[in-house]
Structure formats: C-alpha cells, structure tokens
Design a protein around this motif. Sequence first.
Motif, PDB file in Angstrom:
ATOM      1  N   SER A   1       0.842  -1.197   0.000  1.00  0.00           N
ATOM      2  CA  SER A   1       0.000   0.000   0.000  1.00  0.00           C
ATOM      3  C   SER A   1       0.874   1.243   0.000  1.00  0.00           C
ATOM      4  N   PHE A   2       0.248   2.380  -0.286  1.00  0.00           N
ATOM      5  CA  PHE A   2       0.971   3.641  -0.411  1.00  0.00           C
ATOM      6  C   PHE A   2       0.329   4.690   0.492  1.00  0.00           C
ATOM      7  N   ASP A   3       1.152   5.545   1.052  1.00  0.00           N
ATOM      8  CA  ASP A   3       0.677   6.651   1.884  1.00  0.00           C
ATOM      9  C   ASP A   3       1.446   7.918   1.492  1.00  0.00           C
ATOM     10  N   PRO A   4       0.809   8.869   0.788  1.00  0.00           N
ATOM     11  CA  PRO A   4      -0.596   8.899   0.364  1.00  0.00           C
ATOM     12  C   PRO A   4      -0.893   7.830  -0.674  1.00  0.00           C
ATOM     13  N   PRO A   5      -2.176   7.559  -0.941  1.00  0.00           N
ATOM     14  CA  PRO A   5      -2.525   6.488  -1.881  1.00  0.00           C
ATOM     15  C   PRO A   5      -1.906   6.656  -3.262  1.00  0.00           C
ATOM     16  N   VAL A   6      -1.716   7.899  -3.684  1.00  0.00           N
ATOM     17  CA  VAL A   6      -1.022   8.176  -4.942  1.00  0.00           C
ATOM     18  C   VAL A   6       0.131   9.126  -4.640  1.00  0.00           C
ATOM     19  N   PHE A   7       1.344   8.742  -5.004  1.00  0.00           N
ATOM     20  CA  PHE A   7       2.505   9.598  -4.758  1.00  0.00           C
ATOM     21  C   PHE A   7       2.448  10.847  -5.627  1.00  0.00           C
ATOM     22  N   VAL A   8       2.986  11.935  -5.081  1.00  0.00           N
ATOM     23  CA  VAL A   8       3.057  13.208  -5.786  1.00  0.00           C
ATOM     24  C   VAL A   8       4.518  13.621  -5.875  1.00  0.00           C
TER      25      VAL A   8
ATOM     26  N   PHE B   1       4.582   1.617  -9.979  1.00  0.00           N
ATOM     27  CA  PHE B   1       3.534   2.586  -9.609  1.00  0.00           C
ATOM     28  C   PHE B   1       3.752   3.902 -10.352  1.00  0.00           C
ATOM     29  N   SER B   2       2.722   4.734 -10.300  1.00  0.00           N
ATOM     30  CA  SER B   2       2.780   6.045 -10.945  1.00  0.00           C
ATOM     31  C   SER B   2       2.954   7.140  -9.900  1.00  0.00           C
ATOM     32  N   VAL B   3       3.608   8.223 -10.318  1.00  0.00           N
ATOM     33  CA  VAL B   3       3.760   9.423  -9.491  1.00  0.00           C
ATOM     34  C   VAL B   3       3.134  10.586 -10.247  1.00  0.00           C
ATOM     35  N   ASN B   4       2.202  11.277  -9.586  1.00  0.00           N
ATOM     36  CA  ASN B   4       1.484  12.380 -10.228  1.00  0.00           C
ATOM     37  C   ASN B   4       2.252  13.686 -10.125  1.00  0.00           C
ATOM     38  N   ALA B   5       1.916  14.614 -11.020  1.00  0.00           N
ATOM     39  CA  ALA B   5       2.450  15.972 -10.926  1.00  0.00           C
ATOM     40  C   ALA B   5       1.807  16.689  -9.747  1.00  0.00           C
TER      41      ALA B   5
END
Length: 233
Positions: A110-117, A228-232
């Motif tokens: 799992s990830f914290d936050p759910p989506v990396f920035v 996994f993906s990292v968002n802008a």
Amino acid sequence: HPGTGALVKSLELVHERPYHLFVISQDMEHFQHIHPEQQPDLTWAIGVTLPKAGYYTVLSDFLPTGGASQLILRPLVTAGFRGDLASDSAHLVPDTNPVKTVDDLTATVSFDPPVFVAGLYGHLIFHLTDTKTGRPVIDLQTYLGAFGHTLIMSEDMLDYVHSHSLDIIAADDDDGVPQFIIPPGADLEKLRGGPDVTFDGLMPKPGRYRAWTQLRRNNIVHTFTTTFSVNAP
C-alpha cells in the motif's frame, strides 16, 4: 577525490557493507544488489553474470571516509547486442494487484498517500503474511542492518532512491519518546520483525517508477517488484 584527484583508499561501512552495487537492465526486468570487495591494488571488484545481451545501468552507492555519500550511475552495453537504446527501454505498467508472492512470503503493498506526488515524501508499506498459512509474519530477519531495503528508479532510469525500512515507531504526540524498531546495540541476527515494513522516499518528477524491495526470512533474501505512478503536483 573530486578536488585533488587523489585515490580514495577507504570507504565507510553503511548498512554493514562499504560498497553497494546495483545492476539493472534497461528494460528494468533484471535487478541485482551485490557487494564488491576491495582488491590489493585498492580497486573494488565482483564477478557478475548478465542474463542477456543489452543495455544495463550500474549504480554505485558508497561513502568515502571523510567525504559525502555517493550515488554514481554508469551505463554498460554488453558485447553481442544488436539492438538500440529505444528498443531496449522499459515500458512500465503500474500494478493493478497489490498482493505479491515470492516463495514463502506474501506482501500486500500500500501507499501513503494512496497516490505519490512528485516532490513530496511518501511511504511504501509492505504487510507480510506466510504464503502457506496466511498468518502475519513475525519472524522477518534483518538484512544488511535493517528489516528491508528498496531501490526505486524512474522509467527513464535517470532518477533513483535507495531507501531502508523506517526504524522509528511513530509516537502519539510530538513530545513522545521515540521507539526504535532496531534498538541501538542490538544483536541483529537475533532480532525478528514484521508483519509491517515501511519505506519512505521522494520521487523528484511525475511518471512511472519501479521499486525492488528486498526482505529476508529463513536466511533467504526475497526480492519484490512494485511498479507505480507518481502524479504531478
């Protein structure tokens, strides 16, 4: 030495080894974490067998005595490779199933936050169970001074994070006394951990990343791959 050009004669022990070397194929399917040894002429060497012809990245991680930590990336192209860099590059697809199994270890990631920035710290969390029984793993062994190691690399193989599992249990308040998962001076071979192992990292730019996470149980090092993906921002 970058200023004088003098030969660096000694490296400091970092997580029980003076030199950590990572060998990763350009398609990001092959990964090795190995440890060169110093030779009589003060060079560092280790034998490596690569699985196929192609492009590879060799990443050196070490701390010169009296200096600063170094992460140095060098390309390697094998003999007999007839392709090109573009055709051999990675095309990562983010995981859709958070459950991974390697031999007797099953990890729910799992990830914290759910989506990396990009530009913000995040946590990569492994909840470990026994593959056969489904029970939480509480007999995880330390590996190189920690309960886990991970190397995270961007799809273009230009950005990377070498992280070790967090060693401090979060306190209920800011004034709480920190509790160490690995107490100072503890006999690492007698310690056992689990079922949760947490890593932190900061990904510098948006895109897709792959993490290779190494955990040790029953004297065997298991390597888990997480994409996994990292968002802008």
